[in-house]
Design an enzyme around this catalytic site. Structure first.
Site, PDB file in Angstrom:
ATOM      1  N   GLU A 113       0.836  -1.215   0.000  1.00  0.00           N
ATOM      2  CA  GLU A 113       0.000   0.000   0.000  1.00  0.00           C
ATOM      3  C   GLU A 113       0.862   1.252   0.000  1.00  0.00           C
ATOM      4  OE1 GLU A 113      -2.483   1.559  -0.559  1.00  0.00           O
ATOM      5  OE2 GLU A 113      -4.291   1.007   0.522  1.00  0.00           O
ATOM      6  N   ASP A 114       0.346   2.294  -0.615  1.00  0.00           N
ATOM      7  CA  ASP A 114       1.068   3.565  -0.629  1.00  0.00           C
ATOM      8  C   ASP A 114       1.006   4.269   0.724  1.00  0.00           C
ATOM      9  OD1 ASP A 114      -1.663   3.993  -0.878  1.00  0.00           O
ATOM     10  OD2 ASP A 114      -1.541   5.261  -2.652  1.00  0.00           O
ATOM     11  N   ASP A 169      -4.071   6.030   6.117  1.00  0.00           N
ATOM     12  CA  ASP A 169      -4.528   7.268   6.769  1.00  0.00           C
ATOM     13  C   ASP A 169      -5.541   6.865   7.851  1.00  0.00           C
ATOM     14  OD1 ASP A 169      -5.139   9.913   7.286  1.00  0.00           O
ATOM     15  OD2 ASP A 169      -6.284  10.238   5.467  1.00  0.00           O
ATOM     16  N   PHE A 223      -1.621  16.523   3.864  1.00  0.00           N
ATOM     17  CA  PHE A 223      -2.011  15.870   2.616  1.00  0.00           C
ATOM     18  C   PHE A 223      -0.809  15.884   1.672  1.00  0.00           C
ATOM     19  CE2 PHE A 223      -3.938  15.401  -1.557  1.00  0.00           C
ATOM     20  CZ  PHE A 223      -4.735  14.287  -1.323  1.00  0.00           C
ATOM     21  N   ARG A 252       1.048  12.375  -9.522  1.00  0.00           N
ATOM     22  CA  ARG A 252       1.523  11.015  -9.241  1.00  0.00           C
ATOM     23  C   ARG A 252       2.946  10.789  -9.726  1.00  0.00           C
ATOM     24  NH1 ARG A 252      -2.943   7.857  -7.741  1.00  0.00           N
ATOM     25  NH2 ARG A 252      -4.905   8.317  -8.778  1.00  0.00           N
TER      26      ARG A 252
END
Ligand code: 5GP
Length: 189
Positions: free
Chosen positions: A105-106, A109, A158, A171
């Site tokens: 997973e990136d 959160d 963010f 990205r």
């Protein structure tokens, strides 16, 4: 009028440089190679944000691996907040029955997306199921997620780059940076 993104100017701070990311990915690859030696390992990554991490991580792993890709979208949230309602847009291509699965997973959160994914994949009878996340943003966690391989702990900001987007842009940045809040407050997507 739609605002044109400026990849560099829209980032207020570089949180992780390309070199820091690459060193960490090599380290994770070494640990995973040691831990899974002799086992049938499948890396499952979640499009689209995890794409660069998956591509780099798999090449840092020195044992045989299979890969599979899922795509999920959360809905009911906003451009910068997840809701926990997850829809599967692309499912696994191969069975994971009896295989050792590592989710790649990136970022984690709230944890809601991964919580859903873990429950979904457990139902497919893998021999084991663990989690590798490049970025861990624990400040807003709503469900407890055991992260077996963690890249970096980051503050509650963010971030974009290295796969992570805002409105499908940013990205392709090679670093992870903090998006200027003006960008998403001025132009709700
Ligand atoms: P969670 O379900 O853990 O709240 O969020 C998981 C997903 O939300 C991530 O896979 C990612 O797509 C998105 N996300 C969470 N935090 C960030 C962030 O700081 N930047 C970006 N670009 N996406 C984020």
């Amino acid at each position: 009028m739609t605002r044109q993104p400026d990849l560099i100017a829209d980032v207020s701070e570089i949180l992780l440089t390309e070199e820091e990311i690459q060193a960490k990915v090599r380290d994770l690859g070494r640990r995973i190679s040691d831990d899974y030696a002799g086992r049938a390992l499948t890396l499952v990554s979640v499009l689209k944000g995890s794409l660069p991490f998956m591509a780099d991580l798999m090449r840092s792993i020195t044992i045989p691996v299979q890969i599979d890709l899922m795509e999920v979208s959360s809905y009911g949230g906003t451009a910068t907040e997840t809701s926990g309602l997850v829809r599967i847009l692309k499912d696994l291509s191969s069975s994971i029955d009896g295989r050792h699965v590592l989710i790649v997973e990136d970022i984690i959160d709230t944890g809601l997306t991964l919580n859903y994914l873990v429950r979904y994949l457990r139902g497919k009878n893998p021999a084991s199921l663990r989690i590798c996340a490049l970025l861990d943003k624990p400040a807003r966690r709503l469900v407890e997620i055991p992260i077996d391989y963690r890249g970096f702990l980051i503050p509650d900001q963010f971030v974009v780059g290295y796969g992570l987007d805002y409105g499908e842009t940013y990205r392709n940045l090679r670093f992870v940076g903090v998006l200027r809040p003006e960008v998403y407050t001025a132009d709700p997507d």
